[in-house]
Scaffold this active site. Structure first.
Site, PDB file in Angstrom:
ATOM      1  CG  ASN A   1       4.265  -0.258   4.862  1.00 38.87           C
ATOM      2  OD1 ASN A   1       3.534   0.222   4.001  1.00 38.87           O
ATOM      3  ND2 ASN A   1       3.811  -0.688   6.031  1.00 38.87           N
TER       4      ASN A   1
ATOM      5  CB  CYS B   1      -1.169  -0.232  -1.195  1.00 44.30           C
ATOM      6  SG  CYS B   1      -0.427   1.244  -1.930  1.00 44.30           S
TER       7      CYS B   1
ATOM      8  CG  ASN C   1      -2.128   5.619  -5.002  1.00 47.58           C
ATOM      9  OD1 ASN C   1      -3.098   5.952  -5.668  1.00 47.58           O
ATOM     10  ND2 ASN C   1      -1.558   6.428  -4.119  1.00 47.58           N
TER      11      ASN C   1
ATOM     12  CG  ASN D   1      -1.202   5.143   6.341  1.00 53.89           C
ATOM     13  OD1 ASN D   1      -0.115   4.778   6.778  1.00 53.89           O
ATOM     14  ND2 ASN D   1      -1.875   4.442   5.447  1.00 53.89           N
TER      15      ASN D   1
ATOM     16  CD  GLU E   1       1.445   5.810   2.145  1.00 52.70           C
ATOM     17  OE1 GLU E   1       1.126   4.608   2.328  1.00 52.70           O
ATOM     18  OE2 GLU E   1       1.727   6.279   1.027  1.00 52.70           O
ATOM     19  NE  ARG E   2      -0.197   1.171   8.714  1.00 48.30           N
ATOM     20  CZ  ARG E   2      -0.850   0.110   9.136  1.00 48.30           C
ATOM     21  NH1 ARG E   2      -0.780  -0.265  10.393  1.00 48.30           N
ATOM     22  NH2 ARG E   2      -1.581  -0.594   8.297  1.00 48.30           N
TER      23      ARG E   2
ATOM     24  CB  CYS F   1      -1.672   7.667   0.788  1.00 50.99           C
ATOM     25  SG  CYS F   1      -2.341   6.269   1.738  1.00 50.99           S
TER      26      CYS F   1
END
Length: 292
Positions: free
Chosen positions: A79, A88, A90, A197, A219-220, A228
């Protein structure tokens, strides 16, 4: 197809969810929290919602990534705040696009590759300009209250696990969705260990077995993002649950574009969407970059 040398990067995105991408096949340049924060900084670095390192499984230096078949590629995803993440949706599509662009793999239309992530192997199929990701089985959990700037009363949210933890909240209208201020993280009660999230959705119509929703997400570790992938899946699965499983295919509109979610006959959730590479460059002066 252009190889990436030491210090080189590619910038890519999936429906506006953007990443700094690094190719490190032999694991010679492990990421650190400090370097990730520098690369992802939108003012003093390159800028992105996260940083992705492409490394061979066995050379990643992380048991969760290295416990994969020999020769596999591992997606080392971090992140923007320098914390590691399990997965993730995407990012894994953009990751495969990076491997193709850098000449690290060949993948014909309709062919598949398995990518090692911290939430297990993920199968990615090339579909022309799009990529479809099998996120595997999912889990619906309990409810918790969610408070956010822009909505006066805390709303119930449904826990959904899609490889990452999510909490999905249904809103009544597009105006309510637009009024949200997601610069600050929503407050969850009770707060899940490790955070989550949070997706806010407005359900739309269901016709001919296809449902539609609109979504925004916090998102965290990254804040509000334009999209997301695992969150779009979580939002579709929650809406599917609320609708009594009225549809197995969902169109999810996010601020950065459109994604498609489908539940197959095995109960696996699939995410399909674009993966774009927008420029390449190299790091100089400890994190400053120039495009080329």
């Amino acid at each position: 197809m252009t190889p990436l040398g030491t210090g080189a990067f590619i910038k890519g995105h999936g429906t506006g969810n953007d990443f700094v991408l690094l190719a490190d096949p032999d694991g010679a340049a492990p990421l650190t929290a400090e370097r990730v924060r520098a690369l992802a900084d939108r003012r003093f670095g390159i800028g992105g919602d996260g940083v992705i390192r492409a490394v061979r499984a066995g050379a990643a230096g992380d048991p969760a990534l290295d416990d994969a078949p020999a020769g596999s590629w591992a997606m080392d995803y971090w992140n923007a705040d320098g914390t590691v993440s399990e997965m993730c949706g995407n990012g894994v599509r953009v990751f495969v696009r990076l491997l193709l662009d850098a000449g690290l793999i060949e993948l014909a239309d309709g062919a598949a590759i398995e990518v090692a992530t911290r939430s297990g192997l993920k199968r990615v199929i090339r579909q022309g300009a799009l990529f479809a990701v099998d996120l595997g089985t999912f889990e619906l959990g309990g409810d918790r209250l969610v408070a956010a700037h822009g909505i006066e009363v805390a709303r119930p949210g449904l826990d959904v696990s899609t490889g990452n933890p999510h909490v999905v909240v249904a809103l009544a209208s597009a105006d309510e969705l637009a009024s949200l201020d997601l610069h600050a993280a929503p407050v969850l009660d009770p707060e899940p260990e490790g955070g989550a999230n949070v997706e806010f959705v407005v359900p739309g119509s269901i016709a001919d077995g296809v449902g539609a929703i609109r979504m925004r997400v916090h998102e965290r570790g990254s804040g509000e993002t334009l999209s997301c992938g695992t969150g779009a899946v979580a939002a579709a699965l929650a809406t599917r649950h609320w609708s009594g499983d009225a549809a197995d295919r969902w169109i999810v509109d996010v601020p950065g574009g459109r994604l498609e979610v489908e539940v197959d006959e095995r109960g696996h959730a699939w995410l399909t969407g674009p993966a774009e590479l927008v420029f390449r460059g190299e790091e100089i002066d400890g994190g400053v970059s120039r495009a080329r």
